[in-house]
Scaffold this active site. Sequence first.
Site, PDB file in Angstrom:
ATOM      1  N   ASP A 229       0.857  -1.181   0.000  1.00  0.00           N
ATOM      2  CA  ASP A 229       0.000   0.000   0.000  1.00  0.00           C
ATOM      3  C   ASP A 229       0.897   1.236   0.000  1.00  0.00           C
ATOM      4  O   ASP A 229       2.018   1.183  -0.483  1.00  0.00           O
ATOM      5  CB  ASP A 229      -0.951  -0.034   1.203  1.00  0.00           C
ATOM      6  N   HIS A 252       2.246   1.919  -3.197  1.00  0.00           N
ATOM      7  CA  HIS A 252       1.352   2.874  -3.850  1.00  0.00           C
ATOM      8  C   HIS A 252       1.891   4.295  -3.803  1.00  0.00           C
ATOM      9  O   HIS A 252       1.143   5.252  -4.025  1.00  0.00           O
ATOM     10  CB  HIS A 252      -0.038   2.815  -3.207  1.00  0.00           C
TER      11      HIS A 252
END
Length: 406
Positions: A229, A252
């Site tokens: 993430d 991310h």
Amino acid sequence: MTLEYDAKLLLVLVILCFDGVKAGSSITSHHSGRSSLVFNVNNFGAQSNGRTDNSKAFIAAWKEACKATGKVYLVIPKGTYLIGPVRFAGPCRNVSSLTIRLKATANLSSYEFNAGWVEFAWLEGLTLTGGGTFDGQGSKAWPHNNCPTNSNCKLLPTNVKFVAMNKTVVRGITSVNSKFFHIALVECKNFKGTKIQISAPGNSPNTDGIHIERSSGIYISQSSIGTGDDCVSIGQGNSQVTISQISCGPGHGISVGSLGRYRNEGDVRGLIVRDCRMSGTMNGIRIKTWADSPGSSAATNMTFENIVMNNVTNPIIIDQAYCPFSSCSSQEPSKVKLSEIYFRKIRGTSSSPVAVSLECSRGIPCQHIYLEDVHLEYSSGEKHATSSCKNVKAKYIGTQIPPPCA
């Protein structure tokens, strides 16, 4: 207050000093003419075999150390300790050193949801350092995480959580395979984190590297983060946050948000992200806000400077219609006002044709968005990268590759 993880020099001191000390006792050690009180978790029943649950022993040792007077060392000798969850809570008079290497329990029934595995709370002047590892054993918990598809999911435990801390230093620790976030800061002030190593597989859900919320005076630098993430996520209510010299990937990218999901969210102000490198990440620099915001808030005075993108899918992205689920109700535009945002010296390669995407709220269009010396090539080499803009009139300075929006 100093906590040390696996410090070899201190380990030698521990071996020399603690031989024969009885359970529950403390000894006095001398450093440069100054005496300090030393507590060893092994003397409270802890065992470093990686199988025995040492939570009670750790808490017992912490309570004794926390209520002691003067310079205090809480020592966990080198080894693998099975614990969890534990909270080291203050205020303490003067706890100054803790040496620890931890291995989390794999039994989810041991945890309260939305809590931390190891939590530090209400302490001032804490230093956590020494090169040890928090191993969250997340692979056994990730199948239970349905947050990517369920907006009402129960949150799994964070590896290390700091709550209402002041004047904290974290240096040279490692967090691997957290069940949820690796490190979380909530309502902290004057926090400095350096030389932090964070890793989890690129497909591990919600394993944000460092999440910051309702905090101020935060400085994170010289760290390597690879997760499933956001490498760093800056949530609501933050001010005066600096993120520098971060190597990010997989993951991310570095994100502001998501913002605007809940009522009464605080503004984000005074963010600086500089001198970072993104490699193979889904996003580079991202600002994300929810549509249908239940209340108004703002994110302003933010600078992203000297960022290198290496084969990043979305190097620069503002997404004010953020929805991580298969579908979201978005009848009303986002009420988060974005303004005074600077992208400077952003360079490298994009793995997608659209290297710059600025999708602002139609209800509150972005204001004062600046792009200066941006050079992002499409990594395939087949065609040139492009820009996409909605509800924004950005201002451009210097080199602009891809070309500005028409």
